[in-house]
Write a protein that holds these residues in place. Sequence first.
Motif, PDB file in Angstrom:
ATOM      1  N   TRP A 159       0.848  -1.200   0.000  1.00 22.83           N
ATOM      2  CA  TRP A 159       0.000   0.000   0.000  1.00 22.83           C
ATOM      3  C   TRP A 159       0.872   1.234   0.000  1.00 22.83           C
ATOM      4  O   TRP A 159       2.009   1.191   0.439  1.00 22.83           O
ATOM      5  N   GLY A 161       0.345   5.685   0.787  1.00 22.78           N
ATOM      6  CA  GLY A 161      -0.581   6.761   1.149  1.00 22.78           C
ATOM      7  C   GLY A 161      -0.495   7.877   0.131  1.00 22.78           C
ATOM      8  O   GLY A 161       0.589   8.333  -0.210  1.00 22.78           O
ATOM      9  N   GLY A 172      -5.904   8.750  -0.622  1.00 25.19           N
ATOM     10  CA  GLY A 172      -6.002   7.953   0.598  1.00 25.19           C
ATOM     11  C   GLY A 172      -5.064   6.773   0.545  1.00 25.19           C
ATOM     12  O   GLY A 172      -3.947   6.869   0.047  1.00 25.19           O
ATOM     13  N   VAL A 173      -5.552   5.656   1.046  1.00 25.70           N
ATOM     14  CA  VAL A 173      -4.713   4.456   1.042  1.00 25.70           C
ATOM     15  C   VAL A 173      -4.905   3.744  -0.297  1.00 25.70           C
ATOM     16  O   VAL A 173      -6.022   3.379  -0.657  1.00 25.70           O
TER      17      VAL A 173
END
Length: 281
Positions: A159, A161, A172-173
């Motif tokens: 992931w 950010g 967002g993520v």
Amino acid sequence: MFVTRFAPSPTGWLHRGHAFSALTAERAAREANGRFLLRLEDIDRSRCRPQYEQGIHDDLGWLGLSWEIPVRRQSDHMDDYARALRELAERGLVYRCFKTRREVAEAIEQAPHGAMEAYRGEPLPPEEEARRLAAGEPYAWRLSLMKAQALLGGFGGLWFGEEGEGPEGQAGVIAARPELGGDVVLARKDVGVAYHLAVVVDDALQGVTHVIRGQDLFEAAHVQRLLQALLGLPTPVYRHHRLLTDAAGRRFAKRDKAETLRDLRARGMTPAELRREMGIG
Ligand code: GLU
């Protein structure tokens, strides 16, 4: 400590798009009481010119920016990139690719419909590779997505950010999808390193906490996130910003011969006027 950077390539004169990017990054650093770095991405020596490097300093100085000295110039640090490449090679995560651009394009075209959006390949059988190496044939090093996937057990855990916005409003993520980029080249035939690897190594070495750059590089974050995972490097926060466009809605680009900051200066525009025009105070 918040650390960000502006990382142009000295392959041409800077235009309004660069000014917007540099001002955005510098302002973010100032607001966070952080550090603003300039990095010269000049690994492709055949396209870089000393006058463009000087131009970067002149233009950014004219804009009223200041940055830390010494400036990191990528061509001075080829060993750092070679070390990272070796680390990946020792773990079988990269392979030699002897294909020409045309052969790569053909391989993508010939793949069964939809099977390959971006190039994915594999190493040659050892005897053939040895023969080509002995013949002195040039090769690039490509990241093996297959090997990376096997090592990490898939890309599901990757992931990053996004505090800005991708071209489709992504924020967002964000789940990294390095497969979109295929087996990217990490070391070019002619240069010995390539963009993604140099950026990831530098951002880590320079302690960059926030990568602030144009949305045109949003897709790059997916690949770069994977490289960070493979090399055990920290992942910065990303803030991709909108791309500045002209009155006709076209983005400024070197290849379209966008009016340069040098030209603006020569016709008497002031930095304050430029900032106002770009809506960046
Ligand atoms: N050198 C790249 C460019 O000029 C920017 C790299 C980056 O910000 O990650 O487009």
